[in-house]
Design a protein around this motif. Structure first.
Motif, short mmCIF file in Angstrom:
data_model
loop_
_atom_site.label_atom_id
_atom_site.label_comp_id
_atom_site.label_asym_id
_atom_site.label_seq_id
_atom_site.Cartn_x
_atom_site.Cartn_y
_atom_site.Cartn_z
N LEU A 125 -7.28 77.73 -33.05
CA LEU A 125 -8.32 78.07 -34.02
C LEU A 125 -7.65 78.22 -35.38
CD1 LEU A 125 -11.33 78.59 -33.89
CD2 LEU A 125 -10.84 81.01 -33.72
N ALA A 126 -8.12 77.46 -36.36
CA ALA A 126 -7.47 77.49 -37.67
C ALA A 126 -8.29 78.35 -38.63
CB ALA A 126 -7.36 76.08 -38.22
N ARG A 127 -7.60 79.01 -39.54
CA ARG A 127 -8.30 79.75 -40.59
C ARG A 127 -8.96 78.74 -41.51
NH1 ARG A 127 -7.67 85.49 -39.66
NH2 ARG A 127 -5.55 85.87 -39.00
N ASP A 128 -10.01 79.18 -42.21
CA ASP A 128 -10.73 78.27 -43.09
C ASP A 128 -9.90 77.87 -44.31
OD1 ASP A 128 -12.79 78.36 -41.42
OD2 ASP A 128 -14.10 79.59 -42.67
N ARG A 135 -15.63 78.16 -48.55
CA ARG A 135 -14.62 77.96 -47.53
C ARG A 135 -15.20 77.12 -46.39
NH1 ARG A 135 -15.31 81.09 -43.22
NH2 ARG A 135 -17.05 82.53 -43.35
N ILE A 136 -14.35 76.35 -45.75
CA ILE A 136 -14.80 75.53 -44.63
C ILE A 136 -13.65 75.36 -43.66
CG2 ILE A 136 -14.27 73.35 -45.81
CD1 ILE A 136 -16.93 72.31 -44.42
N GLY A 137 -13.97 75.31 -42.36
CA GLY A 137 -12.92 75.21 -41.35
C GLY A 137 -12.50 73.77 -41.12
N GLN A 139 -11.76 72.46 -38.33
CA GLN A 139 -12.47 71.99 -37.15
C GLN A 139 -13.88 71.57 -37.50
OE1 GLN A 139 -11.41 71.25 -34.13
NE2 GLN A 139 -13.51 70.53 -33.85
N GLN A 140 -14.49 72.31 -38.43
CA GLN A 140 -15.85 71.95 -38.83
C GLN A 140 -15.87 70.61 -39.54
OE1 GLN A 140 -16.74 75.54 -41.05
NE2 GLN A 140 -18.62 75.54 -39.87
N LEU A 208 -16.87 72.80 -29.26
CA LEU A 208 -15.62 72.83 -30.03
C LEU A 208 -15.68 73.92 -31.09
CD1 LEU A 208 -14.98 69.04 -30.66
CD2 LEU A 208 -13.54 70.57 -29.33
N ASP A 209 -16.86 74.07 -31.69
CA ASP A 209 -17.01 75.03 -32.78
C ASP A 209 -17.06 76.46 -32.25
OD1 ASP A 209 -17.27 75.48 -35.52
OD2 ASP A 209 -19.41 75.86 -35.30
N ALA A 210 -17.79 76.66 -31.17
CA ALA A 210 -17.92 78.01 -30.61
C ALA A 210 -17.20 78.03 -29.26
CB ALA A 210 -19.39 78.36 -30.46
N THR B 207 -25.45 79.18 -32.69
CA THR B 207 -24.17 78.67 -32.23
C THR B 207 -23.09 78.87 -33.29
OG1 THR B 207 -24.82 76.52 -33.03
CG2 THR B 207 -25.17 76.95 -30.70
N ARG B 210 -21.47 81.92 -39.24
CA ARG B 210 -20.70 81.90 -40.48
C ARG B 210 -21.42 82.59 -41.62
NH1 ARG B 210 -16.56 78.09 -40.17
NH2 ARG B 210 -16.40 78.09 -42.42
N ILE B 235 -18.52 84.00 -30.36
CA ILE B 235 -18.79 83.22 -31.57
C ILE B 235 -18.45 84.05 -32.81
CG2 ILE B 235 -20.64 82.16 -32.93
CD1 ILE B 235 -21.95 81.42 -30.25
N ARG B 238 -14.68 84.44 -33.39
CA ARG B 238 -14.10 83.19 -33.92
C ARG B 238 -14.43 83.03 -35.39
NH1 ARG B 238 -13.08 79.35 -29.48
NH2 ARG B 238 -13.08 77.66 -30.98
N TYR B 241 -12.44 85.37 -37.56
CA TYR B 241 -11.05 84.93 -37.68
C TYR B 241 -10.97 83.81 -38.72
CZ TYR B 241 -6.56 82.84 -36.43
OH TYR B 241 -5.29 82.34 -36.46
N ARG B 242 -11.90 82.84 -38.61
CA ARG B 242 -11.89 81.72 -39.56
C ARG B 242 -12.04 82.22 -40.98
NH1 ARG B 242 -15.85 78.57 -35.75
NH2 ARG B 242 -14.42 77.15 -34.69
N PRO B 265 -8.13 81.94 -28.22
CA PRO B 265 -6.67 81.90 -28.39
C PRO B 265 -6.15 83.32 -28.64
CG PRO B 265 -7.76 80.26 -29.78
CD PRO B 265 -8.84 81.12 -29.20
#
Lengths: 287, 396
Positions: A125-128, A135-137, A139-140, A208-210, B207, B210, B235, B238, B241-242, B265
């Motif tokens: 899981l990466a920080r945004d 901000r955007i991830g 993965q997104q 993948l997102d959640a 889902t 944010r 959710i 996560r 964290y993001r 993780p």
């Protein structure tokens, strides 16, 4: 202002994830003329297929997404020909109700096979990333990329291949298409495979997102339906426009309203759009 | 889940009893009790073990001669962690199976939906739900719970946040029957210590959270208390964290559970604090439930339903009957008020048959109830996620 911009970005991301299954739902409606409510469970099935490939076999994410597409597509075809096709003889309404029931069965089969526990893809899981106020991830961004690629591939299939053209012909006028020698069974089979496959991609992207559980697809079913209705049931570009509209409105509304009213907002949008355009934004009047 | 053999067996037993003349049926045959636990849905991690613990406890009682010579027949239903499905299942247990008691409703929303049909039909309801509103219902004594109520839990959450050094506390929760009472109690504790609180209620079907996370982080909280269940909490964690949130995170033990930690993780779940009503770890009853459940550290809900079936069986034994009313009239006579300490129904029933007074102390705690059906005393378990494992800090 900052909040508005960030929410818009969140809405665009939500919309692109919603657009993929909405596209599948609308394509099935266009050709087979019934709302397939099993798509929630099909999305879940695809996501579990992708998860198995990723965690069990160590497939990289793009391969897993492709496997999600194939698994959901095959499940969709199996459901159509094992159950729904028979029910179709009693009319479209019966088929729609049947799809709701099949969806529940499928969801519980998944629950039986994989259990209720949350599953996660093998993915750090990466920080945004922060761009100024927004901000955007990573993965997104990747998910939006997958969503756009899936939509582009589907569009290319519809406009560039003869099978795609047959699908559009059946959607336009089934009787005329049959007279021109288009085999309705083949077209139905291909449509269901592609439509359900797109739902599988949507489910995988959400997973993948959640994270993944047997209700993953069921949770987005109403929003997908809303997107397809707003865009005009059966309209392919309409489904995409509808998905973005619903995605953005749902996120935007949480700035003004308590987030618990999210679904009510989607339905208010449906009500407004259908009041002025009964066939949806890009739909045609029902003949 | 109900296995086929059990289902066949109980259906056979049931059809057998139904074929008997009505008078005979009331006096003999098995005493029917129902479990209504979440075999699926958010509570799906707990319900199956709960149902199987009740079934095994009943088997033990039956092996030792039953209740006044009559066997206990346990019928299991799934509430799907959903009030509407729970209500349907409860109606089936009450109207078709004619159970004397329903054991084990888990989510507060389910219990709130099921309670009225239970008390109206004279069926006794035992629950592990925490919402304050539940024992305030006009249940005429047909309800007890072994879970401490949310006022108490909210206070502990507030104190725990203060203890961790927080002054600006946000409560992030889906809409549940205890959202408001819990927030009120957290606020009371935190403001009394000079801190401040805010609340955001989210939709647990989303889902992604944010936008909600963005809106909460604008208030720069130094602790966030999460009021949801496992799926939406995963959710939420996560997305926090993001968004690079680095303050304290506190959640319910039933939401930040083993499944959730395994699905995240390790660096994402690191440091989350959890709080949950604690079972009486170290007691005989607890060790007994561990054997029945086939696990080393059974969760508090398995311990609670074990206590519930034990109390129900002893109340029926003392009242020499097979109805909810008998349970209501006798449950406090076996749970509290002095007498010989027992921690299993088998021992308790023997003493009751010999005409002695018993006081049950179970696997979940002392199991003493107030007039309205709340437990009078409870311990809490404080844990923290460290390196992908849930680690005990203290039980207090």
């Amino acid at each position: 202002m900052e909040a508005l911009l960030q929410t818009l970005v969140n809405g665009l991301v939500a919309g692109s994830l919603l657009a993929v299954p909405a596209l599948g739902f609308s394509a099935i409606f266009a050709v087979l003329r019934f709302p397939n409510f099993a798509i929630g469970a099909l999305a879940t099935a695809g996501a579990y297929g992708a998860w198995l490939a990723n965690v069990g076999l160590g497939a990289p994410i793009p391969v897993a997404v492709a496997i999600g597409f194939v698994v959901a597509g095959l499940a969709g075809v199996a459901v159509e020909f094992a159950a729904l096709d028979r029910l179709g003889r009693a009319g479209h309404l019966m088929k729609a109700i049947g799809s709701l029931a099949v969806g529940m069965v499928l969801e519980n089969v998944i629950r039986f096979a994989f259990g209720n526990d949350l599953k996660a893809f093998d993915l750090p899981l990466a920080r945004d990333i922060v761009f100024g106020p927004v901000r955007i991830g990573p993965q997104q961004l990747a998910s939006v990329g997958f969503a756009l690629a899936a939509m582009a591939a589907f569009w290319a299939f519809l406009s560039l291949t003869s099978l795609g053209r047959s699908m559009r012909a059946v959607a336009d006028n089934p009787n005329l298409a049959r007279l021109k020698g288009v085999d309705p069974t083949v077209v139905a089979l291909v449509t269901v495979f592609l439509g359900a496959g797109l739902c599988g991609v949507g489910g995988t992207l959400i997973g993948l997102d959640a994270s993944l559980d047997p209700l993953t697809g069921g949770r987005i079913l109403l929003s997908v339906f809303a997107a397809a209705v707003v865009g005009g049931l059966g309209s392919i570009p309409g489904a995409v426009v509808g998905a973005f509209l619903i995605g953005i409105t749902e996120e935007m509304s949480s700035l003004a309203l308590a987030p618990a009213y999210r679904l009510a907002v989607s339905f208010a949008v449906i009500f407004l759009v259908l009041s002025f355009r009964p066939a949806g934004l890009l739909g045609r009047a029902v003949r | 889940m109900i296995n086929r053999r059990f289902f066949l067996g109980s259906s056979l037993a049931l059809s057998g009893t139904l074929a008997m003349p009505a008078v005979l049926r009331a006096q003999s045959g098995p005493i029917r009790l129902g479990t209504l636990t979440p075999l699926t849905g958010s509570g799906g991690a707990y319900g199956p073990v709960m149902a199987s613990v009740v079934k095994r406890a009943a088997e033990e009682i039956n092996k030792a001669g039953g209740v006044n010579g009559r066997e206990l027949l346990i019928l299991s239903e799934d509430d799907q962690t959903n009030p509407e499905a729970g209500l349907r299942a409860a109606r089936k247990l009450i109207d078709v199976d004619k159970v004397a008691a329903i054991i084990g409703t888990w989510a507060s929303s389910v219990t709130t939906a099921v309670a009225p049909v239970a008390w109206e039909s004279g069926t006794f309801l035992t629950t592990v739900s925490g919402a304050d509103s539940i024992t305030l219902l006009p249940h005429r004594g047909f309800l007890v719970r072994t879970q401490p109520n949310t006022t108490l839990q909210g206070r502990k959450f507030g104190e725990f946040a203060l203890e961790s050094g927080a002054k600006n506390v946000t409560f992030l929760s889906p809409q549940t029957p205890f959202t408001d009472s819990q927030y009120a109690e957290i606020t009371k504790v935190v403001t009394a210590a000079g801190g401040k609180t805010t609340k955001l209620v989210y939709d647990d079907k989303k889902t992604t959270l944010r936008t909600e996370v963005d809106s909460v982080l604008r208030g720069k909280p130094d602790a966030i208390i999460m009021g949801g269940y496992a799926t939406d909490t995963a959710i939420l964690v996560r997305d926090l964290y993001r968004a690079s949130y680095r303050g304290k995170l506190i959640g319910f033990g039933y939401a930040v559970n083993k499944q959730l930690v395994e699905a995240l993780p390790p660096d994402v779940s690191e440091g989350i604090l959890t709080l949950s009503p604690s079972a009486a770890a170290g007691s005989n009853g607890y060790a007994h439930v561990a054997r029945l459940a086939g696990m080393e550290t059974p969760d508090t809900y398995s311990c609670q339903v074990y206590d519930q079936i034990s109390l129900v069986a002893m109340a029926l034994g003392l009242g020499r009957g097979d109805t909810g009313t008998v349970i209501r009239d006798n449950i406090r006579k076996v749970s509290q008020g002095g007498g010989e300490r027992v921690d299993t129904a088998v021992d308790g029933l023997k003493l009751i048959a010999a005409g002695r007074k018993v006081d049950y102390d179970g696997a979940s705690g002392p199991c003493d109830f107030t007039e309205t059906g709340d437990v009078t005393d409870a311990k809490f378990r404080y844990e923290q996620v460290r390196g992908g494992k849930i680690t005990l800090i203290k039980i207090a």
